[in-house]
Motif scaffolding. Structure first.
Motif, mmCIF file in Angstrom:
data_model
loop_
_atom_site.group_PDB
_atom_site.id
_atom_site.type_symbol
_atom_site.label_atom_id
_atom_site.label_comp_id
_atom_site.label_asym_id
_atom_site.label_seq_id
_atom_site.Cartn_x
_atom_site.Cartn_y
_atom_site.Cartn_z
ATOM 1 N N GLY A 246 1.083 13.086 10.856
ATOM 2 C CA GLY A 246 2.223 12.696 9.583
ATOM 3 C C GLY A 246 1.436 11.524 8.922
ATOM 4 O O GLY A 246 2.059 11.231 7.917
ATOM 5 N N ALA A 247 0.343 11.162 9.340
ATOM 6 C CA ALA A 247 -0.277 10.236 8.538
ATOM 7 C C ALA A 247 -0.596 10.469 7.310
ATOM 8 O O ALA A 247 -0.665 9.300 6.289
ATOM 9 C CB ALA A 247 -1.505 9.560 9.189
ATOM 10 N N CYS A 248 -1.053 11.658 6.903
ATOM 11 C CA CYS A 248 -1.576 11.978 5.638
ATOM 12 C C CYS A 248 -0.405 12.694 4.579
ATOM 13 O O CYS A 248 -0.762 13.342 3.771
ATOM 14 C CB CYS A 248 -2.552 12.930 5.641
ATOM 15 S SG CYS A 248 -2.251 14.451 6.175
ATOM 16 N N ARG A 249 0.767 12.303 5.014
ATOM 17 C CA ARG A 249 2.172 12.608 4.247
ATOM 18 C C ARG A 249 1.672 12.283 2.729
ATOM 19 O O ARG A 249 1.423 11.197 2.312
ATOM 20 C CB ARG A 249 3.256 12.060 4.698
ATOM 21 C CG ARG A 249 4.420 12.193 3.833
ATOM 22 C CD ARG A 249 5.686 11.380 4.373
ATOM 23 N NE ARG A 249 6.551 11.043 3.420
ATOM 24 C CZ ARG A 249 7.968 11.331 3.836
ATOM 25 N NH1 ARG A 249 8.341 12.063 4.976
ATOM 26 N NH2 ARG A 249 8.793 11.326 2.653
ATOM 27 N N VAL A 250 1.991 13.167 1.786
ATOM 28 C CA VAL A 250 2.183 13.113 0.400
ATOM 29 C C VAL A 250 3.224 13.642 -0.047
ATOM 30 O O VAL A 250 3.709 14.817 0.411
ATOM 31 C CB VAL A 250 0.753 13.649 -0.249
ATOM 32 C CG1 VAL A 250 -0.526 12.700 0.116
ATOM 33 C CG2 VAL A 250 0.568 14.964 -0.032
ATOM 34 N N THR A 251 3.664 13.583 -1.499
ATOM 35 C CA THR A 251 4.832 14.331 -1.987
ATOM 36 C C THR A 251 4.257 14.932 -3.210
ATOM 37 O O THR A 251 3.454 14.205 -4.228
ATOM 38 C CB THR A 251 5.972 13.252 -2.438
ATOM 39 O OG1 THR A 251 6.495 12.609 -1.411
ATOM 40 C CG2 THR A 251 7.060 14.197 -3.044
ATOM 41 N N VAL A 252 4.603 16.149 -3.222
ATOM 42 C CA VAL A 252 3.698 16.953 -4.234
ATOM 43 C C VAL A 252 5.090 17.871 -5.016
ATOM 44 O O VAL A 252 5.643 18.686 -4.337
ATOM 45 C CB VAL A 252 2.679 17.929 -4.008
ATOM 46 C CG1 VAL A 252 2.215 18.869 -5.027
ATOM 47 C CG2 VAL A 252 1.743 17.150 -3.203
#
Length: 311
Positions: A246-252
């Motif tokens: 989950g470290a590379c979580r982004v909101t798109v």
């Protein structure tokens, strides 16, 4: 059972000889390496990445695939020295090896999935910033091999940070160099060059921007005004590269995505850059990681080993 385990370990060890065949210093802090990794080279496509470890107890480092040779079974990586792990990597020489070289990870570029004849009808612009030139190159090269000549803008703070220029010249339809200080090419940031090209009558069907987060943010701000669909390649904090940590979580587009498995390419006009940049800063400290774990709850995962979670 013991015999089976021993055989498996023997085969595993044999395949983990990721020998370095070439080392080239591109700038004061940026290095290029060719690494023998036939399984990765046989499967990878432009847009994907690998995770490497210099030693058995070394840090995992995500690196976009800069080039590959299926014939030679090699992968080309480019990295910038920014911490202890990359500082150790730069000291490796031809003949040395990596302990781990995992890939290909992530999704290939959308171009690879499109009908070639339809793709040939499009006018494509690539915008690369700094080390972002490395992941732009294989995409431009792949298009060139399909008979498609894309325009490419490569920008850097100064001349010393412009990389892969000669390689890019061979595959780009038109190559435009910009430097913030004017020491090489056109003076100014990459968005200035985009505006110049559009003002000159160029009508682009799609733009691909790869570089520092702040650069991609302002490219997307401009291309949205110019009504040019834009793809960005996000390389935020990554740990395991499989969507578990989950470290590379982004909101798109208001939805939670994970760059390592859902990307790294996303619709740039839908990316929440403010959140992504804030998250990068917070993840650098233990206090910041704990804050993110509490704030993001179940969507954080927590399996990165740094946040105290085990989801």
């Amino acid at each position: 059972m013991i015999i089976t385990v021993r055989i498996w370990l023997s085969e595993r060890t044999e395949h983990r000889v990721y020998k370095i065949t070439k080392v080239e210093q591109l700038t004061e802090t940026i290095y290029l390496m060719d690494v023998v990794a036939p399984r990765v080279a046989n499967k990878c496509l432009p847009g994907q990445f690998v995770i490497v470890r210099g030693s058995e107890d070394g840090e995992r480092i995500p690196l976009t695939i800069c080039d590959y040779s299926r014939e030679d079974g090699t992968i080309t990586i480019v990295f910038q020295v920014v911490g202890a792990a990359t500082e150790m990597m730069k000291n490796k020489k031809a003949g040395d090896s990596f302990a781990d070289f995992v890939g290909p990870l992530g999704c290939p570029s959308e171009f690879c999935k499109e009908d070639i004849e339809e793709l040939k009808k499009k006018k494509i612009l690539f915008v690369a910033g700094g080390v972002g030139t490395a992941p732009v190159y294989p995409q431009v090269k792949w298009l060139h091999e399909q008979g498609i000549e894309a325009d490419v803008i490569v920008g850097g703070r100064n001349k010393s940070l412009i990389i892969l220029e000669d390689k890019m010249k061979k595959v780009a339809g038109n190559l435009y160099i910009t430097t913030d200080d004017g020491s090489y090419g056109s003076k100014g940031v990459v968005t200035n060059e985009i505006q110049k090209l559009v003002d000159a009558g160029n009508k682009y069907d799609v733009c691909v921007a790869i570089g520092p987060m702040i650069m991609m943010k302002f490219v997307c701000k401009l291309t949205k005004e110019l009504e040019i669909p834009t793809v960005v390649s996000l390389n935020p904090i990554m740990v395991d590269g499989t969507g578990m940590c989950g470290a590379c979580r982004v909101t798109v587009g208001g939805e939670v995505k994970f760059a390592c498995v859902d990307g790294p390419e996303f619709d740039g006009h839908k990316v929440n850059f403010e959140e992504a940049m804030q998250r990068q800063q917070l993840y650098k400290t233990a206090e910041g990681r704990a804050f993110l774990a509490a704030k993001e709850g179940d969507t954080h995962h927590g399996g990165c080993g740094n946040c105290g979670g085990d989801k």
